[in-house]
Design a protein around this motif. Sequence first.
Motif, PDB file in Angstrom:
ATOM      1  N   ALA B  24       0.822  -1.213   0.000  1.00 34.43           N
ATOM      2  CA  ALA B  24       0.000   0.000   0.000  1.00 34.43           C
ATOM      3  C   ALA B  24       0.856   1.263   0.000  1.00 34.43           C
ATOM      4  O   ALA B  24       0.514   2.252  -0.645  1.00 34.43           O
ATOM      5  N   VAL B  25       1.999   1.204   0.680  1.00 34.92           N
ATOM      6  CA  VAL B  25       2.806   2.420   0.789  1.00 34.92           C
ATOM      7  C   VAL B  25       3.367   2.805  -0.589  1.00 34.92           C
ATOM      8  O   VAL B  25       3.446   3.982  -0.942  1.00 34.92           O
ATOM      9  N   GLY B  26       3.708   1.807  -1.389  1.00 33.77           N
ATOM     10  CA  GLY B  26       4.181   2.093  -2.745  1.00 33.77           C
ATOM     11  C   GLY B  26       3.074   2.701  -3.589  1.00 33.77           C
ATOM     12  O   GLY B  26       3.279   3.668  -4.324  1.00 33.77           O
ATOM     13  N   LEU B  27       1.869   2.146  -3.428  1.00 32.58           N
ATOM     14  CA  LEU B  27       0.718   2.630  -4.187  1.00 32.58           C
ATOM     15  C   LEU B  27       0.425   4.088  -3.838  1.00 32.58           C
ATOM     16  O   LEU B  27       0.198   4.930  -4.710  1.00 32.58           O
ATOM     17  N   THR B  28       0.473   4.378  -2.549  1.00 34.01           N
ATOM     18  CA  THR B  28       0.116   5.718  -2.100  1.00 34.01           C
ATOM     19  C   THR B  28       1.229   6.717  -2.426  1.00 34.01           C
ATOM     20  O   THR B  28       0.972   7.874  -2.754  1.00 34.01           O
ATOM     21  N   LEU B  29       2.478   6.249  -2.386  1.00 32.60           N
ATOM     22  CA  LEU B  29       3.610   7.115  -2.746  1.00 32.60           C
ATOM     23  C   LEU B  29       3.488   7.531  -4.212  1.00 32.60           C
ATOM     24  O   LEU B  29       3.613   8.705  -4.562  1.00 32.60           O
ATOM     25  N   ILE B  30       3.243   6.548  -5.065  1.00 31.12           N
ATOM     26  CA  ILE B  30       3.108   6.834  -6.502  1.00 31.12           C
ATOM     27  C   ILE B  30       1.942   7.781  -6.735  1.00 31.12           C
ATOM     28  O   ILE B  30       2.050   8.757  -7.475  1.00 31.12           O
ATOM     29  N   LEU B 163       8.736   2.592   6.687  1.00 29.49           N
ATOM     30  CA  LEU B 163       8.000   3.821   7.005  1.00 29.49           C
ATOM     31  C   LEU B 163       8.952   4.924   7.446  1.00 29.49           C
ATOM     32  O   LEU B 163       8.931   6.042   6.917  1.00 29.49           O
ATOM     33  N   ILE B 164       9.835   4.583   8.416  1.00 29.08           N
ATOM     34  CA  ILE B 164      10.763   5.591   8.928  1.00 29.08           C
ATOM     35  C   ILE B 164      11.721   6.028   7.825  1.00 29.08           C
ATOM     36  O   ILE B 164      11.992   7.217   7.636  1.00 29.08           O
ATOM     37  N   GLY B 165      12.205   5.031   7.077  1.00 32.89           N
ATOM     38  CA  GLY B 165      13.152   5.328   6.008  1.00 32.89           C
ATOM     39  C   GLY B 165      12.553   6.280   4.987  1.00 32.89           C
ATOM     40  O   GLY B 165      13.182   7.265   4.591  1.00 32.89           O
ATOM     41  N   LEU B 166      11.314   6.011   4.586  1.00 31.71           N
ATOM     42  CA  LEU B 166      10.661   6.862   3.590  1.00 31.71           C
ATOM     43  C   LEU B 166      10.494   8.277   4.123  1.00 31.71           C
ATOM     44  O   LEU B 166      10.728   9.255   3.425  1.00 31.71           O
ATOM     45  N   ARG B 167      10.092   8.350   5.395  1.00 31.90           N
ATOM     46  CA  ARG B 167       9.906   9.657   6.025  1.00 31.90           C
ATOM     47  C   ARG B 167      11.185  10.453   6.009  1.00 31.90           C
ATOM     48  O   ARG B 167      11.206  11.618   5.612  1.00 31.90           O
ATOM     49  N   LEU B 168      12.268   9.795   6.466  1.00 33.03           N
ATOM     50  CA  LEU B 168      13.549  10.496   6.510  1.00 33.03           C
ATOM     51  C   LEU B 168      13.995  10.855   5.105  1.00 33.03           C
ATOM     52  O   LEU B 168      14.475  11.948   4.840  1.00 33.03           O
ATOM     53  N   PHE B 169      13.815   9.911   4.183  1.00 37.54           N
ATOM     54  CA  PHE B 169      14.234  10.132   2.800  1.00 37.54           C
ATOM     55  C   PHE B 169      13.514  11.349   2.211  1.00 37.54           C
ATOM     56  O   PHE B 169      14.132  12.231   1.613  1.00 37.54           O
ATOM     57  N   LEU B 170      12.193  11.423   2.439  1.00 36.26           N
ATOM     58  CA  LEU B 170      11.427  12.511   1.837  1.00 36.26           C
ATOM     59  C   LEU B 170      11.722  13.852   2.499  1.00 36.26           C
ATOM     60  O   LEU B 170      11.659  14.890   1.858  1.00 36.26           O
ATOM     61  N   ARG B 171      12.079  13.812   3.807  1.00 39.31           N
ATOM     62  CA  ARG B 171      12.233  15.088   4.499  1.00 39.31           C
ATOM     63  C   ARG B 171      13.669  15.543   4.601  1.00 39.31           C
ATOM     64  O   ARG B 171      13.931  16.747   4.681  1.00 39.31           O
ATOM     65  N   ARG B 172      14.598  14.561   4.635  1.00 39.99           N
ATOM     66  CA  ARG B 172      15.970  14.941   4.955  1.00 39.99           C
ATOM     67  C   ARG B 172      16.920  14.933   3.765  1.00 39.99           C
ATOM     68  O   ARG B 172      17.926  15.612   3.789  1.00 39.99           O
ATOM     69  N   THR B 173      16.627  14.139   2.742  1.00 38.31           N
ATOM     70  CA  THR B 173      17.592  14.063   1.651  1.00 38.31           C
ATOM     71  C   THR B 173      17.200  15.026   0.538  1.00 38.31           C
ATOM     72  O   THR B 173      16.041  15.432   0.428  1.00 38.31           O
ATOM     73  N   LEU B 174      18.182  15.348  -0.291  1.00 40.66           N
ATOM     74  CA  LEU B 174      17.932  16.276  -1.378  1.00 40.66           C
ATOM     75  C   LEU B 174      16.915  15.689  -2.357  1.00 40.66           C
ATOM     76  O   LEU B 174      15.941  16.338  -2.736  1.00 40.66           O
ATOM     77  N   THR B 175      17.147  14.428  -2.731  1.00 44.29           N
ATOM     78  CA  THR B 175      16.221  13.778  -3.668  1.00 44.29           C
ATOM     79  C   THR B 175      14.804  13.770  -3.100  1.00 44.29           C
ATOM     80  O   THR B 175      13.833  14.041  -3.810  1.00 44.29           O
ATOM     81  N   ARG B 177      13.524  15.814  -0.967  1.00 45.35           N
ATOM     82  CA  ARG B 177      12.971  17.169  -1.029  1.00 45.35           C
ATOM     83  C   ARG B 177      12.485  17.498  -2.428  1.00 45.35           C
ATOM     84  O   ARG B 177      11.465  18.163  -2.609  1.00 45.35           O
ATOM     85  N   LEU B 178      13.249  17.034  -3.432  1.00 41.06           N
ATOM     86  CA  LEU B 178      12.838  17.280  -4.814  1.00 41.06           C
ATOM     87  C   LEU B 178      11.483  16.622  -5.070  1.00 41.06           C
ATOM     88  O   LEU B 178      10.593  17.212  -5.668  1.00 41.06           O
ATOM     89  N   ILE B 179      11.350  15.372  -4.595  1.00 31.93           N
ATOM     90  CA  ILE B 179      10.078  14.661  -4.776  1.00 31.93           C
ATOM     91  C   ILE B 179       8.944  15.448  -4.131  1.00 31.93           C
ATOM     92  O   ILE B 179       7.901  15.691  -4.728  1.00 31.93           O
ATOM     93  N   THR B 180       9.180  15.887  -2.888  1.00 30.03           N
ATOM     94  CA  THR B 180       8.140  16.635  -2.177  1.00 30.03           C
ATOM     95  C   THR B 180       7.786  17.914  -2.929  1.00 30.03           C
ATOM     96  O   THR B 180       6.615  18.274  -3.041  1.00 30.03           O
ATOM     97  N   ALA B 181       8.824  18.571  -3.462  1.00 25.09           N
ATOM     98  CA  ALA B 181       8.578  19.828  -4.174  1.00 25.09           C
ATOM     99  C   ALA B 181       7.703  19.580  -5.397  1.00 25.09           C
ATOM    100  O   ALA B 181       6.736  20.310  -5.640  1.00 25.09           O
ATOM    101  N   VAL B 182       8.013  18.529  -6.161  1.00 28.26           N
ATOM    102  CA  VAL B 182       7.229  18.227  -7.363  1.00 28.26           C
ATOM    103  C   VAL B 182       5.802  17.863  -6.973  1.00 28.26           C
ATOM    104  O   VAL B 182       4.840  18.234  -7.635  1.00 28.26           O
ATOM    105  N   THR B 183       5.652  17.126  -5.848  1.00 25.60           N
ATOM    106  CA  THR B 183       4.323  16.743  -5.390  1.00 25.60           C
ATOM    107  C   THR B 183       3.478  17.963  -5.084  1.00 25.60           C
ATOM    108  O   THR B 183       2.305  18.030  -5.429  1.00 25.60           O
ATOM    109  N   GLU B 184       4.120  18.947  -4.431  1.00 28.03           N
ATOM    110  CA  GLU B 184       3.338  20.097  -3.994  1.00 28.03           C
ATOM    111  C   GLU B 184       2.953  21.007  -5.154  1.00 28.03           C
ATOM    112  O   GLU B 184       1.844  21.492  -5.226  1.00 28.03           O
ATOM    113  N   ASP B 185       3.873  21.226  -6.060  1.00 28.90           N
ATOM    114  CA  ASP B 185       3.563  22.122  -7.184  1.00 28.90           C
ATOM    115  C   ASP B 185       4.494  21.816  -8.335  1.00 28.90           C
ATOM    116  O   ASP B 185       5.632  22.265  -8.367  1.00 28.90           O
TER     117      ASP B 185
END
Lengths: 326, 301, 250
Positions: B24-30, B163-175, B177-185
């Motif tokens: 489910a986490v892969g599905l929701t991430l995509i 779960l923890i890894g994804l959280r840290l990856f999305l919030r702490r790493t450059l890549t 952050r890029l993913i989060t940025a594209v998601t937001e706008d």
Amino acid sequence: MSTRHFLPLLALLLLLFVPMAAPGLQILLTLALAKAIAVMGVTLLLRAGQVSFGHALFFGISAYAAAFIAATSLDDLVLLLIAGTAGAALSGLLVGLFVVRYRGIFFGMLNLAFSMIFWSILEKFYHYTGGADGLRLPRPTVLGLSLDRAPFELLLFYLTLALTIGLGWFTLRFLGSPIGQLFQTVKTNETRLEYLGVSARTTLLKGYVLSAALCGIGGILVATAQGIVTPSYAYWIRSGEMVFIAVLGGAGSIPGAVAGALAYEIVRAYAAAFAADIWQLVLGVFLLVVILFAPGGLAGIYTAIANRLSRRDPSPTAHSPNEARQ
Amino acid sequence: MDYTLILLAIFDGLSYAALVFMVAVGLTLIFGVLQILNVAHGSLYAIGAYLTASIGGAIFAAGYAPILAFPLMLIAAALVGILLGGPIEYLLLRRIYHKPEVLQLLVTFAVFMILEDVQRLVWGNQPYFESSALQMLGNIQVFGVYYTVYQLILLPVVAALTLIGLRLFLRRTLTGRLITAVTEDREAAQAIGIDANRVYLLTFVVGAGLAGLGGALASPTTSVLPGIGAEMIVLSFAVVATAGLGRIEGAAIAALLIGLGRSAATYTYPELQVLVPYLIMLAVLLVRPEGLFGSPAARKI
Amino acid sequence: MTDPLLEARGLEIRFGGVVAADGVNLTIDEGKNLAIIGPNGAGKTTFLNICTGWLKPSKGQVFFRGEDVTRLPPRKIVQRGVARAFQIPQLFGEHTAMENLMIAVSAREGRQSPLLQMQSQPERSEMQDLLELVGCTDVADARVDELSEGQRKLIDIAVALALKPRLLLMDEPTSGVASSEKFEIMDILVKALAQADVTAVFVEHDMGIVENYADEVAVWNSGEVQMRGTPAEILAHPDVIRDVIGEETA
């Protein structure tokens, strides 16, 4: 009448002579036309911009309803049709009350979820449903007459053909009527719909119940023709097949649904022997090709050709912008 | 119901929730990034399971050590992510980001149809069962109840680490952050020079890999046979919808809810077992149409 | 004394930290066209959204002809006689201009028969008149998503009028229309509204339009009604010139 309407009518006329001219095709075409009716249900929803991956649910519900009734002393074809259709419409109303709250992804997937639930019930509660083996549906009487196999099948063919034409006509009328037009605006602008004083949910629900009933009628006819119902009637593969035919025929085109179902069943009858193991794969590839390269489906291709021809015509017929989707 | 049964039900629910979460986490991430619901996600899960069970069966039969089962799972997940996820995004999804949602659904549904038959072609109809990984880790006794270490400890730990890894990856790493940025706008992100296409590709590969890993992890606990992909896409959609589309942490909680609910039914009303996840989803959606943690989309007029 | 057509009492709403309505009190009397002016972000559109049930205020009430409609969904309020035209036109893009009107009339008449065809509705001349009123007869059979923004706005107004409302709320009705045509359109529109006994409320930035076509003006600022009066009173007020008109010309 313009030439573009002439060919489809001619094709329907030719179908009348199939039992005499090509008796070998009679069963195949009965099944194809029955599926065409079911596909009209899926097509209808596409006109409101929605896709259901679970409409085999209603196909299955009515088929099982027919099988249950056939096991009683009330096993008359007319009763099966009425009861099965009512069952499909009623379950369409119940499921519809829930799914019309959603659009797009949720609409498609919640329909899939409902059909998977029903499929699981059919598989698990085998005391009632016969499990994976399903239920037999013995040949019913017709208005009290018990018919032999050959006349029954002939009758079923003409009944299915008549229902295809009648229900196709009705569905087109529905789409052209005020409630049908409101139904289609769910696709384009629900805000305006609400500000016309109309509930988008109620509007969508009306079309949903009709679509469920259409799938249900298709289900009873297929079940009666095959003499057996199994959980596969309600499985996602069946739903996927309906969606496939609807898209192949031309997303949103009712005559396209019939053309798509006929083309699909005929090709399958001959090609499936070579591709039985990879049938889903072939369908999937073909679906991608249609979506990416011929989004109008068969109906779109036909209209394009007809337009090209009528442009050469000295007196081109006027056509509305919506014609490609009729 | 006595105390042992309750414990067993909880353990069942926990290990099941861990597996469902991985998918489910892969599905929701995509979905969160690409705004596409990948209907073929269940097939990726199934293929991950098939790869692990069939290759594992072959190499253990040839006498290799069962410990190899664990690296094999990672390899299977990577293969699914890179060899299937990559081309699906690159060759197909890239063409349809601007198309209506219905068409996007149809395209991934077509991929699902194709992959279901690919499984049948490659692995046939007979079930695969290869549980070396499960057996190797043995059992553990907790409050008087014996349970496999694999299901009670390894699966939940892997799920929690994901779960923890994804959280840290999305919030702490450059890549991340890029993913989060594209998601937001997406437009704004592209305007400042982020290559959205690469972000999409990467996200899809990771999401697909997670589905493959879910399948790989599930393979020692169950028979791998045709149809598991179809069941898994509906089930993981139930989890994702219950949580709210695109909610990663929410998916973990929804997976637990559904896993525990399902195992509770298994021990009380076993006929209802398959229905419980959907009943939970329907109940949640009736009250909160946007899911437990989703926020209703505001329409601007 | 008769109830006002619409009455807002103490409306409050906020989005995150932004206060979009901060105790709005306003009455709209039958037959008096009201212009709403004010700087961007003052809460003008929010007010229309609350009045039509699109947004629910955290405090306060909306009454339409004496009935509390605060908690009703938009469609129920529309059914009671409030119609709306939008800043961004809300139309059925795959249908023609004429079909958009036909659908509106079907909705108004509550037609349910699946066998009656929309094309054969008896109100054709009424729809022709509406299209003529907004000057769009020449594009009657064009798909609305192929029309210009200005034309779409006019058809949006025609669709709202097709509902035969008592009150018509319009959000910048003439933005997107060439300035040479603005006055001409407003001339026709205001006359038609008076004839049909429809009261209009319009959000407007063009002070020329406000001066000529409004019976009353309400000035919005920071989620409040700052001032209310006749166009002459309001447009001469120094605060208004500074806060509203100044910004428009800047």
